[in-house]
Motif scaffolding. Structure first.
Motif, PDB file in Angstrom:
ATOM      1  N   PHE A  38       0.857  -1.179   0.000  1.00  0.00           N
ATOM      2  CA  PHE A  38       0.000   0.000   0.000  1.00  0.00           C
ATOM      3  C   PHE A  38       0.896   1.233   0.000  1.00  0.00           C
ATOM      4  CE2 PHE A  38      -2.950   2.963   2.334  1.00  0.00           C
ATOM      5  CZ  PHE A  38      -3.858   3.082   1.310  1.00  0.00           C
ATOM      6  N   THR A  39       1.090   1.815  -1.173  1.00  0.00           N
ATOM      7  CA  THR A  39       2.081   2.880  -1.347  1.00  0.00           C
ATOM      8  C   THR A  39       1.605   4.245  -0.861  1.00  0.00           C
ATOM      9  OG1 THR A  39       1.297   3.246  -3.607  1.00  0.00           O
ATOM     10  CG2 THR A  39       3.125   1.705  -3.313  1.00  0.00           C
ATOM     11  N   ALA A  40       0.339   4.369  -0.490  1.00  0.00           N
ATOM     12  CA  ALA A  40      -0.182   5.687  -0.094  1.00  0.00           C
ATOM     13  C   ALA A  40       0.184   6.059   1.343  1.00  0.00           C
ATOM     14  CB  ALA A  40      -1.707   5.710  -0.246  1.00  0.00           C
ATOM     15  N   GLN A  41       0.817   5.153   2.075  1.00  0.00           N
ATOM     16  CA  GLN A  41       1.169   5.459   3.453  1.00  0.00           C
ATOM     17  C   GLN A  41       2.285   6.497   3.505  1.00  0.00           C
ATOM     18  OE1 GLN A  41       2.206   1.592   4.894  1.00  0.00           O
ATOM     19  NE2 GLN A  41       0.104   0.943   5.211  1.00  0.00           N
ATOM     20  N   THR A  42       2.215   7.384   4.508  1.00  0.00           N
ATOM     21  CA  THR A  42       3.245   8.413   4.692  1.00  0.00           C
ATOM     22  C   THR A  42       4.083   8.085   5.924  1.00  0.00           C
ATOM     23  OG1 THR A  42       1.646   9.757   5.927  1.00  0.00           O
ATOM     24  CG2 THR A  42       1.906  10.234   3.591  1.00  0.00           C
ATOM     25  N   GLU A  43       5.293   8.636   5.981  1.00  0.00           N
ATOM     26  CA  GLU A  43       6.233   8.333   7.054  1.00  0.00           C
ATOM     27  C   GLU A  43       6.407   9.544   7.972  1.00  0.00           C
ATOM     28  OE1 GLU A  43       7.808   5.538   7.893  1.00  0.00           O
ATOM     29  OE2 GLU A  43       6.785   4.436   6.299  1.00  0.00           O
ATOM     30  N   PRO A  44       6.420   9.315   9.299  1.00  0.00           N
ATOM     31  CA  PRO A  44       6.659  10.422  10.223  1.00  0.00           C
ATOM     32  C   PRO A  44       8.127  10.801  10.297  1.00  0.00           C
ATOM     33  CG  PRO A  44       6.334   8.376  11.439  1.00  0.00           C
ATOM     34  CD  PRO A  44       6.088   8.056   9.996  1.00  0.00           C
ATOM     35  N   VAL A  45       8.403  11.991  10.864  1.00  0.00           N
ATOM     36  CA  VAL A  45       9.759  12.433  11.173  1.00  0.00           C
ATOM     37  C   VAL A  45      10.049  12.017  12.608  1.00  0.00           C
ATOM     38  CG1 VAL A  45      11.291  14.416  11.432  1.00  0.00           C
ATOM     39  CG2 VAL A  45       9.574  14.384   9.597  1.00  0.00           C
ATOM     40  N   PHE A  46      11.079  11.203  12.818  1.00  0.00           N
ATOM     41  CA  PHE A  46      11.344  10.644  14.142  1.00  0.00           C
ATOM     42  C   PHE A  46      12.306  11.524  14.937  1.00  0.00           C
ATOM     43  CE2 PHE A  46      10.093   6.971  11.551  1.00  0.00           C
ATOM     44  CZ  PHE A  46       9.059   6.482  12.332  1.00  0.00           C
ATOM     45  N   VAL A  47      11.952  11.773  16.202  1.00  0.00           N
ATOM     46  CA  VAL A  47      12.732  12.640  17.088  1.00  0.00           C
ATOM     47  C   VAL A  47      12.750  12.016  18.482  1.00  0.00           C
ATOM     48  CG1 VAL A  47      12.148  14.741  15.813  1.00  0.00           C
ATOM     49  CG2 VAL A  47      10.696  14.003  17.711  1.00  0.00           C
ATOM     50  N   GLY A  48      13.433  12.665  19.409  1.00  0.00           N
ATOM     51  CA  GLY A  48      13.395  12.285  20.810  1.00  0.00           C
ATOM     52  C   GLY A  48      12.329  13.084  21.542  1.00  0.00           C
ATOM     53  N   ILE A  49      11.892  12.591  22.702  1.00  0.00           N
ATOM     54  CA  ILE A  49      10.867  13.307  23.474  1.00  0.00           C
ATOM     55  C   ILE A  49      11.354  14.697  23.863  1.00  0.00           C
ATOM     56  CG2 ILE A  49       9.616  13.328  25.677  1.00  0.00           C
ATOM     57  CD1 ILE A  49       9.335  10.304  25.423  1.00  0.00           C
ATOM     58  N   ARG A 373      -7.142  17.264   2.608  1.00  0.00           N
ATOM     59  CA  ARG A 373      -6.176  16.288   2.112  1.00  0.00           C
ATOM     60  C   ARG A 373      -6.274  15.022   2.957  1.00  0.00           C
ATOM     61  NH1 ARG A 373      -1.524  16.453   5.383  1.00  0.00           N
ATOM     62  NH2 ARG A 373      -1.394  18.238   6.784  1.00  0.00           N
ATOM     63  N   LEU A 374      -5.847  13.895   2.359  1.00  0.00           N
ATOM     64  CA  LEU A 374      -5.883  12.610   3.031  1.00  0.00           C
ATOM     65  C   LEU A 374      -4.471  12.104   3.250  1.00  0.00           C
ATOM     66  CD1 LEU A 374      -8.885  12.687   2.064  1.00  0.00           C
ATOM     67  CD2 LEU A 374      -8.677  10.222   1.646  1.00  0.00           C
ATOM     68  N   ALA A 375      -4.225  11.487   4.395  1.00  0.00           N
ATOM     69  CA  ALA A 375      -2.928  10.867   4.692  1.00  0.00           C
ATOM     70  C   ALA A 375      -3.182   9.528   5.369  1.00  0.00           C
ATOM     71  CB  ALA A 375      -2.095  11.764   5.594  1.00  0.00           C
ATOM     72  N   PHE A 376      -2.780   8.431   4.708  1.00  0.00           N
ATOM     73  CA  PHE A 376      -2.981   7.092   5.250  1.00  0.00           C
ATOM     74  C   PHE A 376      -1.807   6.677   6.122  1.00  0.00           C
ATOM     75  CE2 PHE A 376      -6.108   6.799   1.885  1.00  0.00           C
ATOM     76  CZ  PHE A 376      -7.077   5.972   2.430  1.00  0.00           C
ATOM     77  N   GLY A 377      -2.117   5.894   7.161  1.00  0.00           N
ATOM     78  CA  GLY A 377      -1.102   5.326   8.038  1.00  0.00           C
ATOM     79  C   GLY A 377      -1.017   3.820   7.864  1.00  0.00           C
ATOM     80  N   ALA A 378      -0.455   3.128   8.868  1.00  0.00           N
ATOM     81  CA  ALA A 378      -0.301   1.680   8.820  1.00  0.00           C
ATOM     82  C   ALA A 378      -1.641   0.994   9.083  1.00  0.00           C
ATOM     83  CB  ALA A 378       0.729   1.236   9.848  1.00  0.00           C
TER      84      ALA A 378
END
Length: 697
Positions: A38-49, A373-378
Motif C-alpha cells: 500500500f504505497t499511499a502510506q506516509t512516514e513520520p519524522v522521528f525525534v526524541g521526546i 487532504r488525506l494521509a494514510f497510516g499503517a
C-alpha cells in the motif's frame, strides 16, 4: 433494556453462490499471506521526546489580545503569567512542522456519538470523536509517540512532569506539575489524583470511562499515596513495571475535578452511585477541565461547542499560552457523515476509518480544489469475533447461553468458525483495492512486535469447518440445515445452535461485516442473530458479559502491545473486556490462557527489548493457534484534514498509541491569519462559572 436482535441470511456480502463453493479437501493451518503493498502510506519524522517538549519558566507570557483587553484589564481574570504554573509545559518550535502559530479560528468536527454527560471518571461518555481528548489531561501522554525514535519510546510526561524509581523498582515517585489550575481557576493537585484513584479506580461500584480498574495498574497489590500536594508515590508488587506508565495516559488515568465531583460522590453525600454518575448531564456547561477547551454550549442532536481554557498550562517557546485555536465544534450527526463533511469542507477533521468511504474520499481529495487532504497510516484498525469463553456465570447466561459458552471453550468449534470465514471476500466487500488484509487475530501486522512465523492462520474452507463441527459433537439432527445441540446438553438438548452476536450499530462497517459473517456461518450450519446496540449500551453489555460472540473493533493493545498491555490477556479478574471473573470473583482460564497470562506478565516485567520480542512471539502463537479471538480483517485509516490547518505532523496515524486527535497535538495546531474563516459561534468569549449557561464576554 431493549435489545434489537436480527437474523439475516443470504447477506449482501455474498456476491454469488459459486463464491462459497465447498473446497474439495480438508485444509491445514498455515501462516497468513502477506498484506498487499500500500504505497499511499506516509512516514513520520522521528525525534526524541526532549525535542518535542520540556518544562521550564519563560521570561514572559502572551495570550490573545482580546483576552487581555476584555478579561484581564477589566479584572475578570488575573494576568496570564499568574494563571500559568510555576514551570509550564513548553512545546519546542523546532518540532512544530510549521513553527510558532497564530491565534484564532475553529476546528469543526462531526461525530456520531451523543454525550451522556461530563462525569467521565464515573463512566459517562462525552460522545467520543475527540471531545474527551480535548478536555481530559492525564498523568502521562502517548499519542504523539508515533514520532519518537524506536530506541527512545517511553510515555511522555504530562500532568506528571517527572518521576523516578526506587532502587528495588517497587516504588515509583511522581512529581505533578506545580501551580496548574482547572479551567475555573481551582488548583490542580494530588487531591484530584487521589480522589480518582481511591473513589473510582479502587471503588468496585464505579466504572470509569475506558474501564480503568486496579488490574490496569498491576492488581490488588498496587498502592498509591500522596506525599504532598504535588508528589504521589506508587507501590507495585513487581519490580520496575514501566508498562504501567503507558496506562497512566489517555484514557485510564485522567483525573476529574475533585472540587466539583467530591460533594456528589456517595462516600461524601447521600447520593446513590447512579445519581452520582448522572449528576452532570450534557446541559451542565462550563465543566472544569485540565484540557485545552471547555464545553460552553450543548444543543441536543445538533452541536457541542468548546472554547479556549484561560488557565491552560502549556505554552510555545515564545511564551504564547496555548491553544492557538479559540473554539472547537462537534456537530452531532453520524460517523459516516463525519467523513463526507470533512472531504466536502463543511467539517475540518476526520479519522477516515470506515473503508466503505475510502474510494470516494480519495477521488474527491485528488481534485486540486479539494478543501481537504488525506494521509494514510499503517494497518492498525482490525475487527475480531470474540467468543465468550467464561463458563463461570459471568453475564448470568440462561441455559442456551451457558451451552454456547461451553461450545466456545471447545477449540474444534472455534477452529470451525475460523475456517468458515472467507476473510478475503469480507475485506473486498468493504472496499476494493489494496486496503484490507487477511487478519487471523492477535497483533496487527503493522506493529513492531508482529511476527508472521508465530501467527497461525486457519484459512477458508467450508468442508473443513463442517468436519470440525461434527468433531465437536454438532450435527444437523432435524434436517433443517442448522446443527443441533447434543442430546445430553442441559436445558437445550436437541435444539438448533443459535449464537447471539453483539455488535456496535453506530458504524456501517460493523453491520456490513456482521451480515457477511451471518451468511458464512449459515453455510456451515450455525445460526447467528445480531444484537445491535449503540456505543454506550454496547460497551455496557460487553463489560457485563452479556454476549455469546462480540464482533469488535480492536483497541490500542493490539496496535502497540505497549499500551493497555493488561488487555492482551486476562491477567486479572477485570483486565480485559471479553474475559472476566464470575460473580464469585474467579476466572476459569483455559490452559492456553494461563500461558498467555504468563507471557504478558513476563512482558510487562521485562525491560529487555529482545526478550520482549520473544515473549510477544509466544503470545501471538498462543492467541492465534488457540483462537482467543477470531480475526476478521485489518486495514489502514486515513487522516482527513482541511488544508487551512498548519502544524499537522507527517505520517500521523489515525489510531496507534491513541486516536489522531491526540497524535497531532491539537493544542499546537493553528490556522495562518490569511486563511482564517468566520466560523466562531462565540467569538471573544471565555467559559463561565461551572453550571452557568454558556460562555461570558
Amino acid at each position: 433494556m431493549y435489545r434489537k436482535l436480527i437474523a439475516l441470511g443470504g447477506a449482501s456480502l455474498l456476491l454469488s453462490a459459486s463464491a462459497l463453493a465447498v473446497h474439495a479437501e480438508m485444509v491445514e493451518p498455515t501462516v497468513p499471506p502477506d498484506p498487499p503493498k500500500f504505497t499511499a502510506q506516509t512516514e513520520p519524522v522521528f525525534v526524541g521526546i526532549s525535542d518535542i517538549m520540556e518544562y521550564r519558566a519563560l521570561d514572559e507570557y502572551h495570550e490573545p489580545e482580546w483576552v487581555t483587553e476584555k478579561f484581564v484589564e477589566t479584572g475578570k481574570l488575573p494576568p496570564v503569567a499568574e494563571r500559568l504554573p510555576k514551570e509550564p509545559l513548553v512545546f519546542k518550535a523546532g518540532n512544530m512542522p510549521d513553527g510558532v502559530g497564530t491565534y484564532g479560528d475553529v476546528m469543526r468536527h462531526v461525530i456520531g456519538g451523543r454525550p451522556e454527560g461530563w462525569n467521565y471518571i464515573a463512566g459517562q461518555s462525552q460522545g467520543w470523536g475527540g471531545i474527551d481528548i480535548g478536555m481530559m489531561e492525564c498523568l502521562t501522554r502517548v499519542g504523539p509517540l508515533f514520532t519518537v525514535k524506536a530506541d527512545e519510546v517511553e510515555p511522555m510526561p504530562n500532568l506528571a512532569k517527572s518521576w523516578e524509581w526506587s532502587e528495588d523498582g517497587h516504588q515509583l515517585t511522581m512529581h505533578l506539575i506545580e501551580g496548574a489550575k482547572w479551567s475555573d481557576g481551582d488548583p490542580f493537585d494530588a487531591e484530584d489524583v487521589m480522589f480518582y484513584w481511591e473513589d473510582h479506580v479502587v471503588d468496585p461500584n464505579v466504572s470509569p470511562l475506558n474501564g480503568a480498574t486496579v488490574d490496569t495498574f498491576g492488581g490488588a497489590g498496587t498502592k498509591l499515596e500522596a506525599l504532598d500536594d504535588y508528589t504521589i508515590r506508587w507501590t507495585f508488587e513487581e519490580a520496575f513495571p514501566e508498562q504501567y506508565l503507558y496506562q497512566m495516559a489517555y484514557g485510564t488515568f485522567c483525573p476529574g475535578p475533585a472540587h466539583i465531583l467530591k460533594p456528589e460522590h456517595p462516600k461524601y453525600s447521600d447520593n446513590t452511585y447512579d445519581q452520582y454518575k448522572n449528576a452532570f448531564p450534557p446541559e451542565f456547561m462550563n465543566w472544569p477541565v485540565m484540557g485545552a477547551w471547555v464545553p460552553v454550549e450543548h444543543r441536543s442532536d445538533d452541536i457541542i461547542v468548546l472554547r479556549r481554557n484561560p488557565y491552560y498550562w502549556k505554552v510555545d517557546e515564545e511564551g504564547n499560552q496555548l491553544p492557538y485555536l479559540d473554539e472547537v465544534h462537534y456537530k452531532l450527526s453520524t460517523w459516516a457523515d463525519r467523513d463526507v463533511q470533512a472531504v466536502a469542507g463543511t467539517g475540518d477533521f476526520s479519522n477516515l476509518e470506515q473503508p466503505e468511504n475510502y474510494v470516494e474520499a480519495l477521488r474527491k481529495a485528488a481534485n486540486e480544489d479539494a478543501p481537504a487532504r488525506l494521509a494514510f497510516g499503517a494497518r492498525t484498525i482490525g475487527y475480531t469475533v470474540y467468543p465468550n469463553l467464561s463458563a463461570n456465570g459471568w453475564g448470568s447466561p440462561d441455559a442456551r447461553g451457558q451451552a454456547l459458552r461451553e461450545l466456545n471453550r471447545n477449540l474444534d468449534f472455534r477452529k470451525a468458525v475460523s475456517h468458515a470465514l472467507d476473510r478475503q471476500r469480507l475485506g473486498e466487500a468493504l472496499v476494493k483495492g489494496p486496503f484490507t488484509a487477511i487478519y487471523p487475530g492477535g497483533l496487527y501486522s503493522g506493529t513492531s512486535f508482529y511476527d508472521k512465523e508465530s501467527t497461525v492462520y486457519y484459512p477458508y474452507s467450508v468442508e473443513t469447518a463442517q468436519a470440525l463441527l461434527e468433531k465437536a459433537g454438532l450435527t444437523d439432527t432435524d434436517g433443517n440445515g442448522i446443527v443441533n445441540f447434543p442430546d445430553d446438553t442441559e436445558g437445550v438438548a436437541g435444539e438448533d445452535v443459535e449464537v447471539v452476536m453483539l455488535i456496535n450499530g453506530d458504524y456501517q462497517t460493523d453491520r456490513s461485516l456482521a451480515e457477511g459473517i451471518i451468511a458464512m456461518m449459515e453455510r456451515i450450519g450455525l445460526r447467528v442473530v445480531l444484537d445491535i446496540q449503540n456505543s454506550n449500551t454496547h460497551d455496557q453489555l460487553m463489560q457485563g458479559g452479556k454476549f455469546d460472540w462480540a464482533l469488535n473493533r480492536n483497541s490500542e493493545e493490539l496496535a502497540t502491545a505497549l499500551k493497555f498491555t493488561e488487555r492482551l490477556a486476562p491477567v486479572g479478574p477485570r483486565s480485559t473486556w471479553t474475559r472476566r471473573a464470575g460473580s464469585d470473583g474467579t476466572l476459569d482460564l483455559l490452559p492456553f490462557e494461563e500461558e498467555m497470562v504468563q507471557a504478558v506478565n513476563a512482558f510487562t516485567a521485562s525491560t529487555d527489548n529482545a526478550e520482549r520480542l520473544e515473549l510477544m512471539k509466544q503470545y501471538q502463537k498462543l492467541y492465534t493457534e488457540n483462537l482467543w479471538g477470531i480475526g476478521v480483517t485489518q486495514y489502514p485509516g486515513a487522516l482527513i484534514i482541511n488544508k487551512r490547518f498548519a502544524n499537522i505532523p507527517a505520517g500521523s496515524p489515525i489510531f496507534m498509541f491513541n486516536w489522531a486527535e491526540d497524535n497531532i497535538i491539537r493544542e499546537r495546531v493553528y490556522v495562518p491569519e490569511d486563511k482564517q474563516q468566520d466560523y466562531e459561534l462565540f467569538a471573544e468569549t471565555l467559559p463561565g462559572e461551572p453550571g452557568a449557561d454558556g460562555p461570558v464576554n
